[in-house]
Design a protein around this motif. Structure first.
Motif, PDB file in Angstrom:
ATOM      1  N   LEU A   1    -135.486 -20.044  33.710  1.00 20.24           N
ATOM      2  CA  LEU A   1    -136.299 -19.633  34.862  1.00 20.24           C
ATOM      3  C   LEU A   1    -137.332 -20.713  35.190  1.00 20.24           C
ATOM      4  O   LEU A   1    -137.572 -21.034  36.354  1.00 20.24           O
TER       5      LEU A   1
ATOM      6  N   ARG B   1    -136.978 -23.835  34.636  1.00 21.64           N
ATOM      7  CA  ARG B   1    -136.269 -24.953  35.268  1.00 21.64           C
ATOM      8  C   ARG B   1    -136.039 -24.664  36.737  1.00 21.64           C
ATOM      9  O   ARG B   1    -136.214 -25.543  37.584  1.00 21.64           O
ATOM     10  N   ALA B   2    -135.636 -23.410  37.013  1.00 24.01           N
ATOM     11  CA  ALA B   2    -135.413 -23.053  38.425  1.00 24.01           C
ATOM     12  C   ALA B   2    -136.704 -23.204  39.213  1.00 24.01           C
ATOM     13  O   ALA B   2    -136.722 -23.756  40.319  1.00 24.01           O
ATOM     14  N   ALA B   3    -137.801 -22.733  38.622  1.00 21.59           N
ATOM     15  CA  ALA B   3    -139.080 -22.809  39.331  1.00 21.59           C
ATOM     16  C   ALA B   3    -139.485 -24.265  39.555  1.00 21.59           C
ATOM     17  O   ALA B   3    -139.996 -24.630  40.617  1.00 21.59           O
TER      18      ALA B   3
ATOM     19  N   GLN C   1    -144.905 -23.226  45.533  1.00 22.13           N
ATOM     20  CA  GLN C   1    -143.930 -23.368  44.449  1.00 22.13           C
ATOM     21  C   GLN C   1    -144.597 -23.870  43.165  1.00 22.13           C
ATOM     22  O   GLN C   1    -144.234 -23.450  42.063  1.00 22.13           O
TER      23      GLN C   1
ATOM     24  N   SER D   1    -131.341 -34.075  42.871  1.00 23.10           N
ATOM     25  CA  SER D   1    -130.871 -32.711  43.123  1.00 23.10           C
ATOM     26  C   SER D   1    -131.734 -32.045  44.186  1.00 23.10           C
ATOM     27  O   SER D   1    -131.212 -31.421  45.113  1.00 23.10           O
TER      28      SER D   1
ATOM     29  N   LEU E   1    -137.470 -26.786  39.818  1.00 28.15           N
ATOM     30  CA  LEU E   1    -136.591 -27.344  40.838  1.00 28.15           C
ATOM     31  C   LEU E   1    -137.069 -26.952  42.231  1.00 28.15           C
ATOM     32  O   LEU E   1    -137.082 -27.763  43.152  1.00 28.15           O
ATOM     33  N   ARG E   2    -137.506 -25.703  42.369  1.00 28.85           N
ATOM     34  CA  ARG E   2    -138.052 -25.259  43.656  1.00 28.85           C
ATOM     35  C   ARG E   2    -139.280 -26.094  44.019  1.00 28.85           C
ATOM     36  O   ARG E   2    -139.479 -26.475  45.165  1.00 28.85           O
TER      37      ARG E   2
ATOM     38  N   ILE F   1    -130.730 -30.387  47.765  1.00 29.25           N
ATOM     39  CA  ILE F   1    -131.018 -28.976  48.052  1.00 29.25           C
ATOM     40  C   ILE F   1    -131.774 -28.863  49.372  1.00 29.25           C
ATOM     41  O   ILE F   1    -131.439 -28.043  50.231  1.00 29.25           O
TER      42      ILE F   1
END
Lengths: 198, 237
Positions: free
Chosen positions: B76, B78-80, B50, B151, B82-83, B155
């Motif tokens: 995108l 931010r999503a990465a 990740q 968060s 978060l992953r 998740i």
């Protein structure tokens, strides 16, 4: 982990229009991870804020809807319309499980445990022992302690299917979890008696 | 009176200089070797996929032949990120659960020093990684650093939980098939029993004995199957 100053450049590309990331490599882990990433990205785009809100203040709207679905299910169950009750509980489960992933998992567990336990009961009323047993197990998975009803229901379903060994095993584990819950003790007695007869 | 014998005095000084010099050389060589050795130790964790994705997106460079790459949107990134934080949470959990076991094993001498060093290095790297993620998060959105790991934690927990539920629900089909078969066999046996009873009604005592024997066999064989399924289930957990 690799050194902190460096990283491995991966063969990934972003589609300019859909903003979806894809890879030219055939690594399965990478492809899966990118699929998860794209999903998360889409979920983030539906938010009003740029980042997921902290888990604690929960959006009450969904909780209210789930509670309502459960109440409707209970109502149908009391009227004897078990099939409808199962449908309502199923909808409630869908609602609860489609909560965004960053919302508190404890809350999801609580809601799901109740819904699965209720659905198991409705299945049992229809003598669908298999579905009842699976739902009760799911309920226990969501909430292990303080869920004697679900423990009892799966035990009962197994007994009804003639899987006495498994039932005894299961109820034994339930008793460890719940202490000496009267219903479970009763069920255990019933199972032992049946085993003696068989 | 103060006539110093410089030549005589230089001998002890030279002695001290040689001593200190050799100690310094030894210590520096020793430390360098130790560092080199720990650097060649296998890392605790596999490559951080990740993190690599996030950094690859961040430093996207045009491939050959292409003039420029489309700009990666912040959402995108931010999503990465978060992953990446979610994977970090998984790793922290692994480290925490391994720490106790690792130190106990080390005290008993069951594992080598190498393992402990690898472990400590992983721990240190994890700290750096967390700091880095918080910094990146704050750069991408105001004050996100405070909540990104909350968060990410949810998740991670939710993902594990949902996977478990899916596994349980996936049993339904096979269980249903099994139950269908079993019910049919019970039904058939029952019909046979009735038939045989109807055929040989007069010597009642004998037939009932035979049929009860049949029953016992019938009950026995599925129980054996069940044991198999119990084991399978346990293995999954």
């Amino acid at each position: 982990m690799e050194e902190l100053e460096t990283f491995t450049q991966l063969p990934i590309r972003m589609d300019p229009t859909s903003k979806a990331v894809s890879s030219t490599s055939s690594s399965r882990a990478l492809t899966e991870e990118l699929a998860t990433l794209n999903q998360l990205h889409k979920a983030l785009l539906t938010l009003e804020s740029p980042v997921p809100p902290p888990p604690v203040p929960v959006n009450q709207k969904r909780s209210a809807q789930i509670t309502k679905l459960r109440e409707s299910g209970n109502g149908e169950f009391r009227k004897g319309k078990h099939q409808d009750a199962i449908r309502y509980y199923g909808l409630g489960l869908q609602m609860a499980l489609s909560r965004p992933l960053w919302e508190p998992s404890g809350l999801v567990r609580d809601e799901v445990a109740g819904l699965y336990a209720n659905r198991a009961q409705a299945h049992m009323a229809l003598q669908n022992w298999v579905e009842g047993s699976v739902d009760a197990e799911a309920s226990v998975e969501a909430k292990k302690a303080g869920n004697a009803k679900a423990w009892w229901r799966k035990g009962k379903c197994l007994m009804e299917m003639g899987r006495l060994e498994e039932a005894k095993d299961w109820v034994g584990r339930g008793l460890e979890m719940e202490g000496n819950e009267a219903d479970l003790v009763g069920l255990q007695k019933e199972i032992t008696e049946k085993m003696k007869k068989a | 009176m103060f006539d110093i014998d410089w030549v005589g005095l230089s001998v002890p000084f030279a002695y001290i200089a040689v001593l200190v010099g050799s100690l310094i050389t030894f210590s520096s060589v020793y430390r360098k070797r130790k560092a080199a050795k720990s650097a060649t130790l296998a890392p605790w964790f596999p490559p951080h996929l990740q993190r690599n994705i996030y950094l690859s997106l961040l430093h996207d460079e045009p491939a050959e032949g292409q003039e420029k790459v489309p700009k990666v949107p912040d959402s995108l990134l931010r999503a990465a990120l978060l992953r990446r934080a979610v994977e970090d949470i998984n790793r922290i959990i692994q480290i925490r659960s391994a720490k106790q076991a690792c130190s106990t094993l080390l005290q008993r001498g069951s594992v080598g020093d190498d393992l402990w060093q690898r472990f400590q290095r992983a721990e240190k790297e994890m700290e750096e990684e967390l700091r880095d993620v918080v910094m990146e998060a704050n750069a991408l959105a105001n004050n996100w650093g405070q909540s990104i790991f909350q968060s990410a934690n949810e998740i991670a927990a939710n993902t594990v939980f949902r996977k478990r539920l899916d596994e349980i629900q996936a049993q339904t089909e096979s269980e249903k098939q099994w139950w269908e078969k079993r019910r049919n066999s019970i039904k058939n046996e029952f019909l046979k029993e009735i038939e045989s009873e109807a055929l040989s009604a007069p010597p009642k005592t004998q037939t009932s004995k035979v049929s009860s024997d049949d029953d016992a066999i019938l009950v026995d064989s599925p129980v054996v199957n069940d044991k198999g399924s119990i084991r399978k289930k346990k293995g999954k957990k």
